[in-house]
Design an enzyme around this catalytic site. Structure first.
Site, PDB file in Angstrom:
ATOM      1  CD  GLU A 181      -4.486   3.683   2.105  1.00  0.00           C
ATOM      2  OE1 GLU A 181      -4.058   3.856   3.260  1.00  0.00           O
ATOM      3  OE2 GLU A 181      -5.687   3.755   1.808  1.00  0.00           O
TER       4      GLU A 181
ATOM      5  CG  HIS B 187     -10.399  13.237  -1.127  1.00  0.00           C
ATOM      6  ND1 HIS B 187     -10.092  12.045  -0.508  1.00  0.00           N
ATOM      7  CD2 HIS B 187     -10.800  14.080  -0.126  1.00  0.00           C
ATOM      8  CE1 HIS B 187     -10.313  12.140   0.794  1.00  0.00           C
ATOM      9  NE2 HIS B 187     -10.748  13.372   1.055  1.00  0.00           N
TER      10      HIS B 187
ATOM     11  CG  ASP C 163      -0.449   0.148   2.515  1.00  0.00           C
ATOM     12  OD1 ASP C 163       0.759   0.434   2.625  1.00  0.00           O
ATOM     13  OD2 ASP C 163      -1.199   0.002   3.481  1.00  0.00           O
TER      14      ASP C 163
ATOM     15  CG  ASP D  72      -9.522  10.055  -6.828  1.00  0.00           C
ATOM     16  OD1 ASP D  72      -9.356   9.330  -5.832  1.00  0.00           O
ATOM     17  OD2 ASP D  72     -10.599  10.640  -7.081  1.00  0.00           O
TER      18      ASP D  72
END
Length: 324
Positions: A242, A212, A199, A216
């Site tokens: 993630e 955000h 991650d 993305d």
């Protein structure tokens, strides 16, 4: 005669063709109209392009659509099969579908567990739209004749059910089902299955600092980067927000470690303009191999081991790979 037309369609074609002709003039003028069926059909709009498809109704890839192109298509476990399915109940060369004009016929290829149409075992049989084609005990298809729009919609629905909308990678549900299948395959063939669970480090800080939308972008860039570093047969999925997971088949443990390091280094070198010129994204990864889990290993055991090592990588300072 086209077997794919419903009984009403020829009359609809004729009515549509006649409607294209101008209305008759006054009664004192002679009228010329088409006098033969060939003229009427020639005036009718062209029929939509259609072709045969098989939609898988069972198993991991339920909903997947296979087109039958050309004069014949082979079905089985063989790598040379046009429609290939890795199911233990299938023979390597299980059956063929052949096209003879507008007629489609399934022919069993001497399979061990048989070919069935609508519950009846057959050596060969003509297929009609809506027929259920069974190969062995567990594989079931629905045969259909569809146009391009219907086929495209069916494919889109299948993709939506197996893919993550943001990253384009496989989703968690698909991965979990695929992991069960791959572990079973490894036990049967005495081969290896490996996992790379990783991650993005401090991803919440990226969202908090840059928004955000920037987060993305990072997720998509990481997905694209890893996708270019793996083999076609590997399965890469977005496992959580993630968190990502990579499944590998028949890869030795030493090579799995090399792959994990390649992924970590590749992501660290990834330029991410949304985070500024000097910013870099890093990941922590945990690796696990079925060879470590014993002869009764399950997919859950493999995931648990990879997750424990991911936690170890984070506790060691992040941006590293933990194995053994």
């Amino acid at each position: 005669m086209n077997r794919n037309l419903t009984p009403e369609q020829p009359f609809e074609i004729v009515r549509g063709a006649l409607s294209t002709f101008p209305p008759p003039p006054s009664d004192d003028v002679s009228v010329t109209t088409p006098s033969t069926l060939e003229q009427i059909i020639a005036a009718a709009p062209a029929l939509r392009h259609e072709r045969a498809t098989l939609t898988l109704l069972t198993g991991l890839n339920a909903g997947q659509v296979f087109s039958i192109d050309g004069a014949a298509a082979t079905l089985g476990r063989s790598v040379t099969s046009q429609i290939r399915l890795e199911d233990a109940g299938l023979s390597r060369d299980h059956a063929r579908i052949v096209r003879e004009g507008s007629i489609y016929r399934v022919i069993d290829a001497g399979s061990r567990n048989g070919t069935w149409v609508n519950g009846v075992r057959v050596a060969q049989c003509e297929l009609f739209p809506g027929d259920r084609l069974h190969l062995g005990a567990a594989v079931v298809f629905r045969f259909a004749i569809v146009d391009e729009t219907e086929e495209r919609l069916a494919r889109q629905l299948y993709e939506a059910s197996t893919r993550d909308a943001l990253s384009g990678l496989y989703n968690r549900r698909y991965f979990n089902e695929r992991l069960i299948s791959e572990v079973a395959f490894a036990h049967r063939h005495k081969s290896n299955v490996g996992l790379v669970l990783f991650d993005i480090d401090h991803f919440k800080m990226i969202n908090d600092a840059h928004g955000h939308q920037a987060g993305d972008v990072v997720l998509r860039q990481v997905s694209d980067c890893v996708g270019k570093l793996i083999r076609a047969e590997d399965v890469l999925a977005r496992y959580g927000g993630e968190e990502f997971v990579l499944l590998t088949r028949s890869l030795p443990q030493s090579h799995l470690l090399i792959l994990g390091e390649r992924i970590r280094a590749g992501i660290q070198a990834l330029p991410v303009p949304h985070l500024g010129d000097s910013a870099r994204v890093t990941v922590s990864a945990g690796l696990a191999s079925i060879e470590e889990c014993g002869q009764h290993a399950t997919g859950d055991m493999l995931l648990l081991l990879a997750d424990e090592r991911l936690y170890k990588a984070k506790s060691q300072g992040r941006n590293c790979v933990a194995f053994e």
